[in-house]
Design a protein around this motif. Structure first.
Motif, PDB file in Angstrom:
ATOM      1  N   GLU A   1     -57.502 -24.449 -12.076  1.00 22.35           N
ATOM      2  CA  GLU A   1     -56.978 -24.759 -13.405  1.00 22.35           C
ATOM      3  C   GLU A   1     -56.887 -23.493 -14.247  1.00 22.35           C
ATOM      4  N   GLY A   2     -57.837 -22.572 -14.051  1.00 25.07           N
ATOM      5  CA  GLY A   2     -57.775 -21.303 -14.762  1.00 25.07           C
ATOM      6  C   GLY A   2     -56.510 -20.528 -14.419  1.00 25.07           C
ATOM      7  N   ASP A   3     -56.112 -20.556 -13.152  1.00 28.27           N
ATOM      8  CA  ASP A   3     -54.863 -19.892 -12.744  1.00 28.27           C
ATOM      9  C   ASP A   3     -53.661 -20.552 -13.414  1.00 28.27           C
ATOM     10  N   ARG A   4     -53.678 -21.870 -13.470  1.00 27.37           N
ATOM     11  CA  ARG A   4     -52.575 -22.598 -14.097  1.00 27.37           C
ATOM     12  C   ARG A   4     -52.461 -22.238 -15.583  1.00 27.37           C
ATOM     13  N   ILE A   5     -53.616 -22.183 -16.259  1.00 29.47           N
ATOM     14  CA  ILE A   5     -53.623 -21.842 -17.688  1.00 29.47           C
ATOM     15  C   ILE A   5     -53.098 -20.428 -17.895  1.00 29.47           C
ATOM     16  N   ALA A   6     -53.526 -19.489 -17.039  1.00 34.59           N
ATOM     17  CA  ALA A   6     -53.074 -18.100 -17.179  1.00 34.59           C
ATOM     18  C   ALA A   6     -51.568 -17.981 -16.968  1.00 34.59           C
ATOM     19  N   ARG A   7     -51.038 -18.690 -15.961  1.00 36.52           N
ATOM     20  CA  ARG A   7     -49.587 -18.628 -15.714  1.00 36.52           C
ATOM     21  C   ARG A   7     -48.796 -19.224 -16.872  1.00 36.52           C
ATOM     22  N   ARG A   8     -49.309 -20.318 -17.448  1.00 35.79           N
ATOM     23  CA  ARG A   8     -48.618 -20.941 -18.566  1.00 35.79           C
ATOM     24  C   ARG A   8     -48.589 -20.019 -19.783  1.00 35.79           C
ATOM     25  N   ARG A   9     -49.697 -19.333 -20.030  1.00 37.72           N
ATOM     26  CA  ARG A   9     -49.738 -18.422 -21.176  1.00 37.72           C
ATOM     27  C   ARG A   9     -48.763 -17.262 -20.989  1.00 37.72           C
ATOM     28  N   ILE A  10     -48.680 -16.752 -19.770  1.00 33.73           N
ATOM     29  CA  ILE A  10     -47.722 -15.665 -19.513  1.00 33.73           C
ATOM     30  C   ILE A  10     -46.298 -16.138 -19.779  1.00 33.73           C
ATOM     31  N   ALA A  11     -45.983 -17.351 -19.307  1.00 36.15           N
ATOM     32  CA  ALA A  11     -44.641 -17.903 -19.523  1.00 36.15           C
ATOM     33  C   ALA A  11     -44.369 -18.104 -21.014  1.00 36.15           C
ATOM     34  N   GLU A  12     -45.376 -18.577 -21.763  1.00 34.13           N
ATOM     35  CA  GLU A  12     -45.199 -18.787 -23.200  1.00 34.13           C
ATOM     36  C   GLU A  12     -44.983 -17.460 -23.926  1.00 34.13           C
ATOM     37  N   GLU A  13     -45.725 -16.432 -23.507  1.00 31.43           N
ATOM     38  CA  GLU A  13     -45.555 -15.120 -24.151  1.00 31.43           C
ATOM     39  C   GLU A  13     -44.166 -14.557 -23.874  1.00 31.43           C
ATOM     40  N   ARG A  14     -43.692 -14.714 -22.655  1.00 36.02           N
ATOM     41  CA  ARG A  14     -42.346 -14.233 -22.332  1.00 36.02           C
ATOM     42  C   ARG A  14     -41.286 -14.974 -23.152  1.00 36.02           C
ATOM     43  N   LEU A  15     -41.453 -16.276 -23.265  1.00 33.04           N
ATOM     44  CA  LEU A  15     -40.504 -17.064 -24.041  1.00 33.04           C
ATOM     45  C   LEU A  15     -40.519 -16.636 -25.506  1.00 33.04           C
ATOM     46  N   ALA A  16     -41.714 -16.398 -26.061  1.00 33.12           N
ATOM     47  CA  ALA A  16     -41.814 -15.987 -27.460  1.00 33.12           C
ATOM     48  C   ALA A  16     -41.130 -14.639 -27.675  1.00 33.12           C
ATOM     49  N   ARG A  17     -41.286 -13.727 -26.708  1.00 31.77           N
ATOM     50  CA  ARG A  17     -40.628 -12.418 -26.847  1.00 31.77           C
ATOM     51  C   ARG A  17     -39.103 -12.555 -26.794  1.00 31.77           C
ATOM     52  N   ARG A  18     -38.628 -13.407 -25.892  1.00 30.67           N
ATOM     53  CA  ARG A  18     -37.177 -13.609 -25.784  1.00 30.67           C
ATOM     54  C   ARG A  18     -36.614 -14.229 -27.065  1.00 30.67           C
ATOM     55  N   GLN A  19     -37.357 -15.186 -27.610  1.00 33.10           N
ATOM     56  CA  GLN A  19     -36.895 -15.823 -28.841  1.00 33.10           C
ATOM     57  C   GLN A  19     -36.888 -14.828 -29.998  1.00 33.10           C
ATOM     58  N   GLN A  20     -37.894 -13.970 -30.043  1.00 36.07           N
ATOM     59  CA  GLN A  20     -37.943 -12.964 -31.094  1.00 36.07           C
ATOM     60  C   GLN A  20     -36.782 -11.979 -30.955  1.00 36.07           C
ATOM     61  N   GLN A  21     -36.512 -11.578 -29.712  1.00 38.08           N
ATOM     62  CA  GLN A  21     -35.390 -10.672 -29.484  1.00 38.08           C
ATOM     63  C   GLN A  21     -34.063 -11.331 -29.846  1.00 38.08           C
ATOM     64  N   ALA A  22     -33.957 -12.649 -29.567  1.00 35.11           N
ATOM     65  CA  ALA A  22     -32.726 -13.369 -29.906  1.00 35.11           C
ATOM     66  C   ALA A  22     -32.533 -13.428 -31.409  1.00 35.11           C
ATOM     67  N   VAL A  23     -33.623 -13.619 -32.159  1.00 32.09           N
ATOM     68  CA  VAL A  23     -33.532 -13.652 -33.616  1.00 32.09           C
ATOM     69  C   VAL A  23     -33.063 -12.305 -34.138  1.00 32.09           C
ATOM     70  N   LEU A  24     -33.616 -11.241 -33.557  1.00 25.40           N
ATOM     71  CA  LEU A  24     -33.220  -9.904 -34.002  1.00 25.40           C
ATOM     72  C   LEU A  24     -31.751  -9.630 -33.711  1.00 25.40           C
ATOM     73  N   ARG A  25     -31.222 -10.235 -32.643  1.00 26.08           N
ATOM     74  CA  ARG A  25     -29.811 -10.042 -32.299  1.00 26.08           C
ATOM     75  C   ARG A  25     -28.910 -11.030 -33.027  1.00 26.08           C
ATOM     76  N   GLY A  26     -29.509 -11.945 -33.796  1.00 24.40           N
ATOM     77  CA  GLY A  26     -28.721 -12.924 -34.535  1.00 24.40           C
ATOM     78  C   GLY A  26     -28.307 -14.133 -33.733  1.00 24.40           C
ATOM     79  N   GLN A  27     -28.999 -14.380 -32.594  1.00 28.93           N
ATOM     80  CA  GLN A  27     -28.686 -15.555 -31.774  1.00 28.93           C
ATOM     81  C   GLN A  27     -29.559 -16.724 -32.192  1.00 28.93           C
ATOM     82  N   ASN A  28     -29.199 -17.911 -31.670  1.00 22.73           N
ATOM     83  CA  ASN A  28     -29.978 -19.112 -31.920  1.00 22.73           C
ATOM     84  C   ASN A  28     -31.164 -19.128 -30.959  1.00 22.73           C
ATOM     85  N   PRO A  29     -32.425 -19.051 -31.434  1.00 22.22           N
ATOM     86  CA  PRO A  29     -33.571 -19.030 -30.529  1.00 22.22           C
ATOM     87  C   PRO A  29     -33.636 -20.264 -29.622  1.00 22.22           C
ATOM     88  N   ALA A  30     -33.139 -21.404 -30.112  1.00 21.05           N
ATOM     89  CA  ALA A  30     -33.226 -22.640 -29.298  1.00 21.05           C
ATOM     90  C   ALA A  30     -32.371 -22.549 -28.047  1.00 21.05           C
TER      91      ALA A  30
END
Length: 203
Positions: free
Chosen positions: A169-198
């Motif tokens: 379960e610890g491995d599952r939690i770690a993988r999920r957090r990595i995926a969430e961090e990547r998604l947050a970075r992509r959404q932030q980059q999209a906002v900076l480029r003027g795209q729709n984060p959704a």
């Protein structure tokens, strides 16, 4: 006097252990000892040649080996304690709360994860103590409290507990957090480029 009594007791122990005739038998190229005459090649063994040292003489396994008997099996080790897991009633209550429409997405997802973790525990996965589930219960209760930070901190405490109790379960939690961090970075980059984060695709 004490030495004489000790010697007498030892002599009785030795004589009791070796009073029976012992046969040295040869079977399929191997030498075995038996308390019965050999069916094939073999001969009786003189009692004096059977006497081991004083310490070994009183060991049951030594007597069994000389008599050709299988050694008594050692007592079975005590089974390792099983998981301490929530019962049926608590699990049903958790399922009801996990489907509540009044919760936010993160809170609902956490409660659903806790339901899954209880089921994993009940199937034998991980090594939980009752105190571990107290941390989970506090985190579940916190998901209805005011204050996003408090809810998130409670989730992190529970996830740290699960990671320690269940490495899978610890491995599952770690993988999920990595995926969430990547998604947050992509959404932030999209906002900076003027795209729709959704519209930003998941990694």
């Amino acid at each position: 006097m004490k030495r004489a009594l000790w010697g007498l007791g030892l002599g009785l122990a030795l004589s009791g252990a070796w009073a029976q005739q012992v046969w040295k038998c040869e079977a399929e190229g191997k030498v075995v000892f038996s308390d019965k005459p050999c069916p094939q090649a073999g001969r009786p063994v003189a009692e004096r040649s059977l006497r081991p040292n004083v310490v070994d003489a009183i060991k049951p396994e030594v007597v069994d080996a000389a008599m050709g008997r299988a050694a008594a099996s050692a007592p079975a080790a005590a089974p390792s304690p099983g998981n301490a897991c929530p019962g049926d009633g608590e699990l049903r209550g958790m399922q009801t709360r996990a489907n509540s429409t009044t919760l936010g997405d993160a809170e609902r997802q956490f409660l659903q994860d806790e339901v899954r973790r209880v089921r994993q525990c009940r199937s034998g996965q991980g090594r939980y103590r009752e105190a571990d589930w107290d941390i989970s219960r506090e985190a579940q209760a916190a998901q209805t409290q005011i204050g996003e930070r408090a809810r998130q901190d409670a989730r992190l405490r529970a996830e740290a507990m699960h990671s320690a109790a269940d490495p899978d379960e610890g491995d599952r939690i770690a993988r999920r957090r990595i995926a969430e961090e990547r998604l947050a970075r992509r959404q932030q980059q999209a906002v900076l480029r003027g795209q729709n984060p959704a519209s930003t695709p998941l990694p």
